[in-house]
Motif scaffolding. Structure first.
Motif, PDB file in Angstrom:
ATOM      1  N   ARG A 195      54.041  48.712  44.538  1.00 11.18           N
ATOM      2  CA  ARG A 195      54.171  48.983  45.273  1.00 11.18           C
ATOM      3  C   ARG A 195      56.125  49.647  45.485  1.00 11.18           C
ATOM      4  NH1 ARG A 195      53.314  46.135  51.245  1.00 11.18           N
ATOM      5  NH2 ARG A 195      53.803  49.158  51.388  1.00 11.18           N
ATOM      6  N   ARG A 209      47.346  48.653  39.670  1.00  7.44           N
ATOM      7  CA  ARG A 209      47.174  48.896  40.869  1.00  7.44           C
ATOM      8  C   ARG A 209      48.516  49.822  41.264  1.00  7.44           C
ATOM      9  NH1 ARG A 209      42.437  47.660  42.838  1.00  7.44           N
ATOM     10  NH2 ARG A 209      42.539  47.929  44.742  1.00  7.44           N
ATOM     11  N   GLN A 267      50.722  51.630  44.940  1.00  3.55           N
ATOM     12  CA  GLN A 267      50.275  52.421  46.198  1.00  3.55           C
ATOM     13  C   GLN A 267      51.964  52.734  46.495  1.00  3.55           C
ATOM     14  OE1 GLN A 267      49.294  50.020  49.097  1.00  3.55           O
ATOM     15  NE2 GLN A 267      49.858  50.847  50.583  1.00  3.55           N
ATOM     16  N   ASP A 305      53.892  54.540  48.418  1.00  6.30           N
ATOM     17  CA  ASP A 305      53.834  54.184  50.045  1.00  6.30           C
ATOM     18  C   ASP A 305      55.137  55.587  50.333  1.00  6.30           C
ATOM     19  OD1 ASP A 305      52.359  53.043  50.296  1.00  6.30           O
ATOM     20  OD2 ASP A 305      53.158  50.855  50.014  1.00  6.30           O
ATOM     21  N   PHE A 317      43.890  51.706  39.291  1.00  3.60           N
ATOM     22  CA  PHE A 317      43.802  52.156  41.018  1.00  3.60           C
ATOM     23  C   PHE A 317      45.286  52.508  41.453  1.00  3.60           C
ATOM     24  CE2 PHE A 317      43.638  52.162  45.637  1.00  3.60           C
ATOM     25  CZ  PHE A 317      42.853  52.809  45.585  1.00  3.60           C
ATOM     26  N   ASP A 375      47.178  54.975  44.289  1.00  2.00           N
ATOM     27  CA  ASP A 375      46.361  54.890  45.881  1.00  2.00           C
ATOM     28  C   ASP A 375      47.985  55.817  46.104  1.00  2.00           C
ATOM     29  OD1 ASP A 375      46.234  55.363  49.011  1.00  2.00           O
ATOM     30  OD2 ASP A 375      46.100  53.184  49.033  1.00  2.00           O
ATOM     31  N   HIS A 376      47.761  57.423  46.236  1.00  4.58           N
ATOM     32  CA  HIS A 376      48.870  58.116  47.311  1.00  4.58           C
ATOM     33  C   HIS A 376      48.723  58.393  48.541  1.00  4.58           C
ATOM     34  CE1 HIS A 376      50.132  60.811  43.764  1.00  4.58           C
ATOM     35  NE2 HIS A 376      48.893  60.350  42.736  1.00  4.58           N
ATOM     36  N   ALA A 377      49.592  57.482  49.189  1.00  6.96           N
ATOM     37  CA  ALA A 377      49.472  56.845  50.529  1.00  6.96           C
ATOM     38  C   ALA A 377      50.289  57.954  51.323  1.00  6.96           C
ATOM     39  CB  ALA A 377      49.104  55.817  51.063  1.00  6.96           C
ATOM     40  N   HIS A 392      40.911  55.744  39.056  1.00  5.15           N
ATOM     41  CA  HIS A 392      40.503  56.358  39.837  1.00  5.15           C
ATOM     42  C   HIS A 392      41.914  56.322  40.649  1.00  5.15           C
ATOM     43  CE1 HIS A 392      38.652  54.212  44.211  1.00  5.15           C
ATOM     44  NE2 HIS A 392      38.875  55.534  44.193  1.00  5.15           N
ATOM     45  N   MET A 401      42.938  57.809  44.651  1.00  8.16           N
ATOM     46  CA  MET A 401      43.005  57.559  46.033  1.00  8.16           C
ATOM     47  C   MET A 401      43.680  58.761  46.654  1.00  8.16           C
ATOM     48  SD  MET A 401      41.906  55.727  49.038  1.00  8.16           S
ATOM     49  CE  MET A 401      40.293  55.066  48.632  1.00  8.16           C
ATOM     50  N   ARG A 439      44.795  59.913  50.353  1.00  7.04           N
ATOM     51  CA  ARG A 439      44.707  59.750  51.139  1.00  7.04           C
ATOM     52  C   ARG A 439      45.389  60.772  52.084  1.00  7.04           C
ATOM     53  NH1 ARG A 439      43.209  54.195  52.288  1.00  7.04           N
ATOM     54  NH2 ARG A 439      44.161  52.618  50.528  1.00  7.04           N
ATOM     55  N   GLU A 482      39.277  60.895  44.769  1.00  9.09           N
ATOM     56  CA  GLU A 482      38.427  60.320  45.639  1.00  9.09           C
ATOM     57  C   GLU A 482      39.666  60.908  46.526  1.00  9.09           C
ATOM     58  OE1 GLU A 482      37.456  57.122  49.188  1.00  9.09           O
ATOM     59  OE2 GLU A 482      38.037  56.135  46.651  1.00  9.09           O
TER      60      GLU A 482
END
Length: 438
Positions: free
Chosen positions: A245, A269, A271, A273, A298, A300-302, A327, A329, A331, A361
């Motif tokens: 994170r 994974r 994230q 943030d 994975f 995760d572009h938050a 993957h 993502m 957001r 995504e």
């Protein structure tokens, strides 16, 4: 997921007499979740290409003590080249003071073991254990229930560690099938910086399973450079999760070198943030024979204005099987995202197989995202050309393989690790190191 069956379902959670209520509850809930939901099957999208039957069929026992009676300092040094800085060595999942050293650690920084933190006051670990069980998958929940030791690193604000921090996980089961559940936690406060190197290895022909979880938390403008070398014997199994994170302006890079194990899965994974966070993920995997190497990613572009780059390359021989399951993502509201993802594979045998699945995504418009994959075989014309220049066939093959992976080699900034990968490429594919060296 399949119902949990066999000996893996018979384990009890690791409960200490002085554990706080939250930790006991988290461990019990995690193991209950595994019992109810079981382990992934081919019907689970992220495990579609990786069968777990060979792992679940082994009657593993949990390793409770560091009982590697055959381990020597020479074996550790051969498995993990000494980088000169702090070095924590874990034998059969438990810390070994005999082979470890904690030197060169700046004042205020903490480089210790998870077992020491659990014994002294585990409340600082609550954010890492007390999540919903099974939120990721059964192996992560299994680690929640059984993890007893691993590394704990805390870098206070502004801390800079000059020498790489080396974490070595070496296994010697003495012929008893064991499962290890190392858990490492790395906390990098604002403006801190360090390099972490994880190495996994063991005694040839031993049957065991490493189920590792490494979690990193990067605060504002922290910078962590991470390396992982997985060179377990081909009689062993390796399942690992790297969970990250990142806060505002932080930078994280991870370079994975996957060489060993019968079935190996390296899941990452990340994230993002915080605004402006950056992550770079590189990997090279070199399965041979019947090995299966699975890279599942994975990101995760938050947050806004974050950047992620991925490049994974595989060289597969024999009946080897490679998996790249990437993957990304993006957001809603994550404007300014810059993300790219590439996977390239070289098949040296007609029986080798690779499944590659890069995907995006995206839920916002202001982005720059690309992805791609390629699978190819040895260029016969290039081989012939090199042979006409008096280069023997095997040396010519080595040159072309090195040319394929040199981009990954060049990204390794630690000279000893880079030299190690060069030697592996030179010897694994039957070529002369003096020929393929740049």
């Amino acid at each position: 997921m399949s119902a949990a069956s066999g000996v893996l379902a018979g384990f009890e959670p690791r409960l200490g007499a002085r554990d706080p209520a939250w930790l006991a509850e988290a461990r019990v809930a995690a193991l209950q979740w595994v019992g109810e939901h079981g382990f992934p099957t081919h019907k689970d999208e992220d495990w579609k290409y990786t069968g777990l039957a060979p792992i679940l069929a082994v009657p593993f026992d949990a390793a409770t003590v560091a009982s590697g009676i055959r381990v020597t300092a020479e074996m550790i040094d051969e498995a993990a080249v000494d980088l000169g800085g702090p070095r924590l060595v874990f034998v059969n999942g438990h810390f070994s003071s005999e082979f470890s050293r904690v030197t060169g650690v700046p004042a205020g920084a903490v480089v210790t073991t998870l077992a020491a933190v659990l014994a002294a006051g585990p409340d600082r670990l609550e954010p890492f254990f007390a999540h919903a069980p099974g939120v990721r998958h059964a192996f992560a929940a299994f680690n929640d229930a059984l993890a007893e030791d691993g590394a704990f690193i805390h870098l206070p604000s502004g801390t800079i560690v000059d020498e790489p921090i080396q974490l070595v996980y070496f296994s010697d089961t003495g012929g008893v099938p064991l499962i290890f559940s190392p858990r490492s936690v790395i906390i990098a406060d604002s403006h801190s910086r360090a390099t972490i190197v994880e190495t996994y290895a063991g005694v040839d022909s031993d049957v065991y399973c490493t189920n590792a979880v490494t979690e990193l938390l990067l605060a504002e403008d922290a910078h962590i450079e991470h390396y992982k070398v997985q060179n377990e014997p081909t009689s062993a199994f390796h399942v690992a999760l790297l969970s990250v994170r990142q806060g505002r302006g932080s930078r994280f890079s991870s370079r994975s070198i996957m060489l060993g194990a019968s079935i190996a899965r390296h899941e990452v994974r990340v994230q993002l943030d915080g605004v402006g966070a950056e992550v770079s993920l590189d990997g090279v995997y070199l399965p041979q024979g019947d090995q299966l190497h699975d890279n599942t990613i994975f990101v995760d572009h938050a947050a806004t204005d974050c950047t992620s780059h991925q490049l994974y390359k595989g060289v597969l021989d024999g009946r080897a099987h490679g998996v790249f399951n990437g993957h990304i993502m993006v957001r809603h509201g994550a404007d300014g995202t810059d993300a790219n993802q590439k996977n390239k594979n070289l098949l040296l045998s007609d029986r080798a197989e690779v499944d590659t699945r890069p995907r995006l995504e995206i839920y916002t418009d202001d982005v720059k995202c690309t992805h791609g994959a390629a699978v190819g075989q040895m260029d016969e014309e290039a081989l012939l050309y090199l042979q006409t220049r008096a280069i023997p066939l095997e040396a010519a093959r080595g040159l072309l393989i090195y040319a394929f992976v040199h981009e990954m080699v060049d990204r390794i900034e630690l000279d000893p690790l880079r030299a190690q990968l060069e030697r592996v490429v030179a010897t694994r594919f039957g070529s002369d190191a003096t020929v393929v060296a740049p």
